[in-house]
Write a protein that holds these residues in place. Structure first.
Motif, PDB file in Angstrom:
ATOM      1  N   PHE A 148      57.347  51.648  41.229  1.00 17.30           N
ATOM      2  CA  PHE A 148      58.701  51.208  41.574  1.00 17.30           C
ATOM      3  C   PHE A 148      58.950  49.849  40.925  1.00 17.30           C
ATOM      4  O   PHE A 148      58.094  48.970  40.941  1.00 17.30           O
ATOM      5  CB  PHE A 148      58.851  51.092  43.096  1.00 17.30           C
ATOM      6  N   ASP A 149      60.136  49.681  40.347  1.00 18.48           N
ATOM      7  CA  ASP A 149      60.490  48.433  39.678  1.00 18.48           C
ATOM      8  C   ASP A 149      61.181  47.499  40.681  1.00 18.48           C
ATOM      9  O   ASP A 149      62.290  47.757  41.125  1.00 18.48           O
ATOM     10  CB  ASP A 149      61.419  48.722  38.502  1.00 18.48           C
ATOM     11  N   PHE A 150      60.489  46.408  41.035  1.00 21.27           N
ATOM     12  CA  PHE A 150      61.012  45.469  42.025  1.00 21.27           C
ATOM     13  C   PHE A 150      61.924  44.398  41.416  1.00 21.27           C
ATOM     14  O   PHE A 150      62.477  43.575  42.148  1.00 21.27           O
ATOM     15  CB  PHE A 150      59.849  44.756  42.740  1.00 21.27           C
ATOM     16  N   SER A 238      52.588  49.456  47.404  1.00 27.12           N
ATOM     17  CA  SER A 238      52.672  49.838  45.997  1.00 27.12           C
ATOM     18  C   SER A 238      51.629  50.900  45.679  1.00 27.12           C
ATOM     19  O   SER A 238      50.614  50.636  45.027  1.00 27.12           O
ATOM     20  CB  SER A 238      52.457  48.597  45.111  1.00 27.12           C
ATOM     21  N   PRO A 239      51.853  52.127  46.133  1.00 24.23           N
ATOM     22  CA  PRO A 239      50.853  53.182  45.933  1.00 24.23           C
ATOM     23  C   PRO A 239      50.596  53.496  44.468  1.00 24.23           C
ATOM     24  O   PRO A 239      49.515  53.976  44.113  1.00 24.23           O
ATOM     25  CB  PRO A 239      51.458  54.390  46.657  1.00 24.23           C
ATOM     26  N   ALA A 240      51.556  53.198  43.601  1.00 23.01           N
ATOM     27  CA  ALA A 240      51.398  53.536  42.184  1.00 23.01           C
ATOM     28  C   ALA A 240      50.324  52.716  41.500  1.00 23.01           C
ATOM     29  O   ALA A 240      49.743  53.157  40.492  1.00 23.01           O
ATOM     30  CB  ALA A 240      52.729  53.339  41.454  1.00 23.01           C
ATOM     31  N   THR A 241      50.021  51.527  42.022  1.00 27.25           N
ATOM     32  CA  THR A 241      49.145  50.608  41.302  1.00 27.25           C
ATOM     33  C   THR A 241      47.856  50.286  42.043  1.00 27.25           C
ATOM     34  O   THR A 241      47.113  49.392  41.629  1.00 27.25           O
ATOM     35  CB  THR A 241      49.895  49.297  41.004  1.00 27.25           C
ATOM     36  N   VAL A 242      47.561  50.993  43.121  1.00 26.36           N
ATOM     37  CA  VAL A 242      46.391  50.638  43.931  1.00 26.36           C
ATOM     38  C   VAL A 242      45.086  50.802  43.160  1.00 26.36           C
ATOM     39  O   VAL A 242      44.171  49.962  43.277  1.00 26.36           O
ATOM     40  CB  VAL A 242      46.374  51.447  45.252  1.00 26.36           C
ATOM     41  N   LEU A 243      44.964  51.840  42.349  1.00 29.26           N
ATOM     42  CA  LEU A 243      43.706  52.068  41.630  1.00 29.26           C
ATOM     43  C   LEU A 243      43.475  50.992  40.573  1.00 29.26           C
ATOM     44  O   LEU A 243      42.345  50.512  40.391  1.00 29.26           O
ATOM     45  CB  LEU A 243      43.705  53.451  40.989  1.00 29.26           C
ATOM     46  N   GLU A 244      44.544  50.602  39.879  1.00 27.71           N
ATOM     47  CA  GLU A 244      44.410  49.524  38.900  1.00 27.71           C
ATOM     48  C   GLU A 244      44.045  48.218  39.591  1.00 27.71           C
ATOM     49  O   GLU A 244      43.251  47.420  39.063  1.00 27.71           O
ATOM     50  CB  GLU A 244      45.716  49.362  38.112  1.00 27.71           C
ATOM     51  N   VAL A 321      63.194  55.761  47.491  1.00 30.32           N
ATOM     52  CA  VAL A 321      62.089  55.594  48.449  1.00 30.32           C
ATOM     53  C   VAL A 321      61.093  56.736  48.413  1.00 30.32           C
ATOM     54  O   VAL A 321      60.168  56.783  49.221  1.00 30.32           O
ATOM     55  CB  VAL A 321      62.638  55.446  49.877  1.00 30.32           C
ATOM     56  N   GLN A 322      61.244  57.677  47.482  1.00 30.09           N
ATOM     57  CA  GLN A 322      60.436  58.889  47.494  1.00 30.09           C
ATOM     58  C   GLN A 322      58.941  58.598  47.403  1.00 30.09           C
ATOM     59  O   GLN A 322      58.120  59.280  48.039  1.00 30.09           O
ATOM     60  CB  GLN A 322      60.846  59.825  46.355  1.00 30.09           C
ATOM     61  N   ASP A 323      58.563  57.590  46.615  1.00 30.74           N
ATOM     62  CA  ASP A 323      57.138  57.292  46.473  1.00 30.74           C
ATOM     63  C   ASP A 323      56.522  56.868  47.803  1.00 30.74           C
ATOM     64  O   ASP A 323      55.383  57.220  48.119  1.00 30.74           O
ATOM     65  CB  ASP A 323      56.912  56.216  45.409  1.00 30.74           C
ATOM     66  N   ARG A 324      57.293  56.136  48.611  1.00 29.36           N
ATOM     67  CA  ARG A 324      56.779  55.699  49.906  1.00 29.36           C
ATOM     68  C   ARG A 324      56.736  56.857  50.903  1.00 29.36           C
ATOM     69  O   ARG A 324      55.813  56.953  51.728  1.00 29.36           O
ATOM     70  CB  ARG A 324      57.636  54.563  50.449  1.00 29.36           C
ATOM     71  N   ASP A 326      56.286  60.014  50.101  1.00 34.69           N
ATOM     72  CA  ASP A 326      55.225  60.921  49.671  1.00 34.69           C
ATOM     73  C   ASP A 326      53.834  60.394  50.003  1.00 34.69           C
ATOM     74  O   ASP A 326      52.874  61.173  50.061  1.00 34.69           O
ATOM     75  CB  ASP A 326      55.324  61.171  48.166  1.00 34.69           C
ATOM     76  N   THR A 327      53.703  59.083  50.176  1.00 39.20           N
ATOM     77  CA  THR A 327      52.376  58.495  50.400  1.00 39.20           C
ATOM     78  C   THR A 327      52.196  57.969  51.817  1.00 39.20           C
ATOM     79  O   THR A 327      51.197  57.306  52.108  1.00 39.20           O
ATOM     80  CB  THR A 327      52.112  57.358  49.389  1.00 39.20           C
ATOM     81  N   GLN A 328      53.141  58.273  52.694  1.00 38.07           N
ATOM     82  CA  GLN A 328      52.942  57.988  54.121  1.00 38.07           C
ATOM     83  C   GLN A 328      52.140  59.142  54.717  1.00 38.07           C
ATOM     84  O   GLN A 328      52.450  60.308  54.496  1.00 38.07           O
ATOM     85  CB  GLN A 328      54.288  57.844  54.839  1.00 38.07           C
ATOM     86  N   PHE A 329      51.090  58.814  55.467  1.00 43.19           N
ATOM     87  CA  PHE A 329      50.236  59.837  56.063  1.00 43.19           C
ATOM     88  C   PHE A 329      50.745  60.153  57.464  1.00 43.19           C
ATOM     89  O   PHE A 329      50.656  59.315  58.371  1.00 43.19           O
ATOM     90  CB  PHE A 329      48.785  59.357  56.132  1.00 43.19           C
TER      91      PHE A 329
END
Length: 377
Positions: A148-150, A238-244, A321-324, A326-329
């Motif tokens: 997501f671009d903040f 920021s689920p997109a960047t956690v691994l990095e 908000v789709q990324d958030r 999709d990554t809410q458990f």
């Protein structure tokens, strides 16, 4: 797989129809219960200018929570260092440690520098970056959505005004690494400048545990690694960047007097209920709440499921908000624990940090209790 420690991040959410006082009393109550449930830490966030979040002053709230509990570690997730001096942070947490010795976690996050960097990027002053990913991917079972671009939020006039109000006129946010080093030196009693040493009471000799929080493979991860400090990565923000983020921290890690190996904590948004359908019902307003943040308004009071259904998100709002979502458990204790286990394995986390927001306090308490009963077996 052996369960790793589980901790809580609390934003002191304000439900619709309620107020900040009730939200803060709910946080104190939840912390007491979290201690009895077996959680390792209880961290509070720092947010400003929002109607829906009451955790504006972490050190004050930490003091209230520490006074109401006996054993659980209490800390910040995170103090935004661009708004305070190293001295004020050391004194505040040193005061708390003097009263509650050995129980305090001082989590630090970047703030002012992020806005400077984002504005530079908008103006073309930043170094060119690779085009962002536009598709989701799955890594070791963990969903990694597009980033997501903040920058649009950070560059808004409202955000600029709010940022100005958090600092003295003309003040500039210092370099994050310098602030971290100053905090460490003041706490250790080794701070000196121009041949003059200074000592801080309370603060010097405090047994606070210093953490660095970060959302990307940037300066926060670099600073944490190079100084051998524990690192908290934000999958829930920021689920997109956690691994990095965790990868960069590990590659930068150098053993220190604090750690001989990297220590990674990873956060996740969860909602747990006895049935999947009930958990999904409780999570219904989450998209509206995240949208209020990402649209630049600031977090709204958390709606009821009925209020959220009455004003459904448009397709454009949903996409924001789709990324958030999709990554809410969301689900039963077993379902959410499975998702957390996947997150743990994919990031090789040493500890997990969960945050939950529901409209009713009782549902939030129950969510944490159900998860703990399943996790700590």
């Amino acid at each position: 797989m052996t369960a790793v420690p589980l901790s809580i991040l609390d934003l002191a959410p304000v439900p619709s129809g309620s107020d900040a006082g009730s939200a803060l009393r709910n946080s104190i109550d939840l912390a007491r219960r979290a201690e009895s449930f077996g959680y390792n830490r209880y961290w509070v966030a720092e947010h400003h200018f929002t109607d829906g979040v009451a955790s504006a002053a972490p050190a004050v709230l930490i003091g209230l929570i520490a006074a109401a509990t006996d054993r659980i570690r209490v800390g910040s997730g995170a103090v935004q260092v661009g708004h305070q001096t190293a001295l004020s942070i050391v004194e505040s947490f040193g005061l708390l440690d003097a009263v509650f010795p050995g129980r305090l976690d001082l989590g630090l996050g970047r703030s002012g520098q992020r806005r400077t960097e984002a504005l530079a990027a908008i103006g073309g002053a930043a170094k060119p970056r690779q085009a962002p990913r536009t598709e989701s991917r799955v890594v070791d079972g963990l969903l990694i959505p597009p980033p997501f671009d903040f920058t649009s939020i950070v560059a808004s006039p409202r955000w600029s005004l709010q940022a100005d109000l958090q600092q003295q006129p003309g003040a500039q946010s210092p370099d994050f690494a310098e602030v971290v080093d100053d905090i460490r030196a003041l706490t250790a009693g080794t701070y000196a400048r121009d041949g003059i040493d200074v000592h801080v009471t309370p603060g010097e000799g405090a047994k606070t545990e210093l953490w660095i929080l970060g959302s990307s493979a940037g300066q926060s991860a670099q600073v944490a690694g190079e100084r051998g400090l524990p690192f908290a990565a934000n999958y829930h923000v920021s689920p997109a960047t956690v691994l990095e983020a965790v990868g960069h921290y590990r590659s930068a890690f150098r053993p220190s007097e604090v750690l001989d190996r990297p220590y990674v904590l990873v956060s996740a948004d969860v909602v747990v209920a006895p049935t999947t359908s009930e958990a999904r019902e409780l999570a219904t307003p989450y998209g509206h709440w995240v949208h209020s943040i990402r649209s630049g308004r600031g977090a709204i009071p958390f709606p009821t499921p009925a209020e959220a259904r009455a004003t459904p998100l448009t397709a454009q709002q949903q996409a924001l908000v789709q990324d958030r979502l999709d990554t809410q458990f969301v689900g039963t204790p077993a379902e959410v624990a499975e998702h957390l286990s996947i997150l743990r394995a994919a990031t090789d986390a040493d500890e997990l940090l969960v945050t939950t927001i529901t409209h009713d306090h009782a549902d939030r308490v129950r969510s944490f209790e159900l998860l703990a009963r399943h996790w700590f077996v």
